[in-house]
Design an enzyme around this catalytic site. Structure first.
Site, mmCIF file in Angstrom:
data_model
loop_
_atom_site.group_PDB
_atom_site.id
_atom_site.type_symbol
_atom_site.label_atom_id
_atom_site.label_comp_id
_atom_site.label_asym_id
_atom_site.label_seq_id
_atom_site.Cartn_x
_atom_site.Cartn_y
_atom_site.Cartn_z
ATOM 1 C CG ASP A 73 -1.864 1.131 1.308
ATOM 2 O OD1 ASP A 73 -2.282 1.616 0.240
ATOM 3 O OD2 ASP A 73 -2.185 1.570 2.429
ATOM 4 C CG ASP A 75 -1.856 7.320 1.548
ATOM 5 O OD1 ASP A 75 -1.049 8.240 1.377
ATOM 6 O OD2 ASP A 75 -2.836 7.116 0.797
#
Length: 520
Positions: A73, A75
């Protein structure tokens, strides 16, 4: 001579062991050591080693030798953000409530309090209750708040029909959203919980009537507006040195994996322009050459379950292309899509894939439970919690707590007035110690991983949805790329040969049948 269970002689031995323990703990607290013995003498040797905040912790055995493909991912995984972002989100959403949703101007007096909430809390929308729930669906008493004020334990129990238990049908579902109770799972939810509590506090403090569901939705929408309108992205892009942490470590992790022949991919909900600027800051202009596949605006978690959304290619300017996607090319950027097409086009399946993310539901749950990928959870709070666990104050408090628990259990045998008085005093002291230990982590809600003794609901999900967990991606730098992680065998209640609290008290009796004759 055999000592009969429940006899005065046995009680005397028990009280003598307590006296010895009291001397040890008091001496340690005062900085002296009777007989040159320290607080750690009360603990078994294996408990005395300090935990490493930069370690990786395993829920499931996994060998990195078997992992060929690493996914990430963006963030709070590749990009770690400074806490300075949270006050910005809070104040902007607060102002949106006032200016666009016409909430009272008086709400503007509230500022963000970073010490109020922790991740993993549940919010009962109809009761306006923010609370911590354990792995067995019980509210931890002393951790229920309406607005900024604690709700008395008696009221909490009354609100739930005479119990602390939250029924399954009311609890949050697979993705943390139930019919009336929501769980706040990501780090961005910290300012949301703070704002929700402040708004409720204002309405209650001014005796204003309000619909709990409307208020909850308005606050949630205001927080969402900060993201949807791209305001958060703008703040980060304007000052990456302030908001992005450990960028050099992210570069080191990615470069090392590529150098050892691993394939990398990125699946994020963030837009390409934002990701591109952040990755250029952390890794450099050629960051895309490190990744075999890059997918932006993926719309997780529906990316993992909805087969209908096709991949779209973006050109160098970020504009959508119209051609049909028949393969995923290295160095190219793709938008949306779905996991089923991703698996078909890449043939990356099963345990040879390891995916890292910070959101247990949106990032990890589907991948582990439905597709058999290995998963790694990024839990930034872990570093601070481990540092607290390593303090003498924590060890002192927990050791004495465990000692009292063992003594309480054994003292129940005696029913005379003096014993009952001692029992009541110990129960009171144990509760005080539990509150002290809780406050070391957070004054209102304690640790994100534990209630007083049970794992939290957050911990239950962490163990279920992740093979590994760590404070940051940079923890990978402390291990070889062929390292095997072994989870420690944690004894079940009926498996432990000795009770830990008995080890602490010096009462070395084990719960064998002959010693528990009074139990029928």
């Amino acid at each position: 001579m055999r000592v009969e269970s429940g006899s005065a002689q046995e009680r005397g031995i028990l009280l003598e062991s307590l006296s010895t323990l009291l001397e040890k703990t008091t001496a340690s607290h005062e900085g002296r050591a009777p007989g040159n013995r320290e607080l750690t003498d009360l603990l078994p040797p294996e408990v005395c080693s300090l935990l490493n905040p930069a370690a990786i912790y395993a829920n499931n055995e996994i060998s990195l030798r078997d992992v060929e493909v690493y996914g990430f991912d963006y963030d709070y995984t590749l990009a770690q953000y400074a806490d300075a972002l949270h006050p910005e989100i809070f104040s902007t959403a607060r102002d949106i409530l006032i200016e666009h949703y016409k909430y009272p101007e008086g709400i503007r007096k509230y500022d963000y309090n970073p010490s109020f909430a922790i991740r993993g809390l549940h919010y009962d929308i109809q009761k306006s209750l923010l609370m911590k729930i354990d792995a067995f669906h019980y509210v931890q008493l002393g951790t229920a708040y309406r607005g900024l004020q604690p709700v008395p334990d008696e009221e909490v129990i009354e609100l739930y029909g005479g119990t602390q238990h939250i029924p399954l049908y009311q609890m949050s579902g697979f993705y943390g959203k139930g019919p009336s109770i929501k769980q706040f799972m990501d780090i961005f939810s910290l300012p949301e919980m703070a704002l929700l509590s402040c708004v409720v506090d204002y309405f209650l403090g001014h005796s204003l009537e309000f619909d709990q569901a409307h208020l909850y939705k308005d606050v949630t929408d205001a927080i969402r507006d900060v993201h949807v309108k791209g305001l958060m992205y703008q703040w980060i892009e304007q000052d990456m040195e302030k908001y992005i942490l450990r960028g050099d470590e992210t570069f080191a992790v990615l470069s090392r994996l590529v150098a050892h022949g691993k394939q990398l991919f990125l699946i994020t909900n963030s837009p390409f322009s934002f990701v591109d600027k952040g990755m250029r800051h952390m890794v450099g202009p050629d960051w895309r050459q490190l990744f075999d596949v890059v997918i932006v605006q993926a719309d997780k978690p529906s990316f993992f379950t909805d087969r209908r959304k096709p991949f779209r290619k973006l050109d160098e300017k970020g504009s959508l292309q119209w051609d049909r996607i028949t393969r995923l090319e290295k160095g190219k950027i793709y938008r949306q899509g779905n996991l089923f097409d991703f698996l078909r086009l890449t043939e990356w399946r099963g345990p040879r894939v390891l995916y890292f993310g910070d959101h247990l539901y949106s990032d990890l749950a589907d991948l582990m439970l439905r597709h058999g990928w290995r998963t790694g959870a990024i839990i930034p709070e872990l570093e601070r919690e481990i540092r607290i666990i390593n303090t003498e104050q924590y060890m002192h408090s927990l050791t004495w707590q465990q000692a009292l628990t063992g003594l309480l259990e054994r003292m129940q045998t005696y029913q005379d007035a003096e014993s009952r008085q001692v029992l009541a005093a110990w129960m009171k002291e144990r509760q005080e110690l539990r509150c002290i230990t809780k406050a070391l982590f957070n004054a209102q809600f304690g640790s994100i991983f534990r209630t007083f003794h049970n794992p939290t609901y957050f911990s239950r999900r962490l163990v279920r949805f992740s093979d590994l967990y760590m404070a940051s991606l940079s923890c990978l730098l402390n291990y070889r790329v062929d390292f095997t992680f072994y989870p420690r065998r944690t004894p079940l209640q009926h498996e432990a040969p000795l009770w830990m609290d008995q080890l602490c008290t010096g009462c070395m009796k084990t719960p064998f049948l002959g010693d528990m004759a009074h139990i029928r």
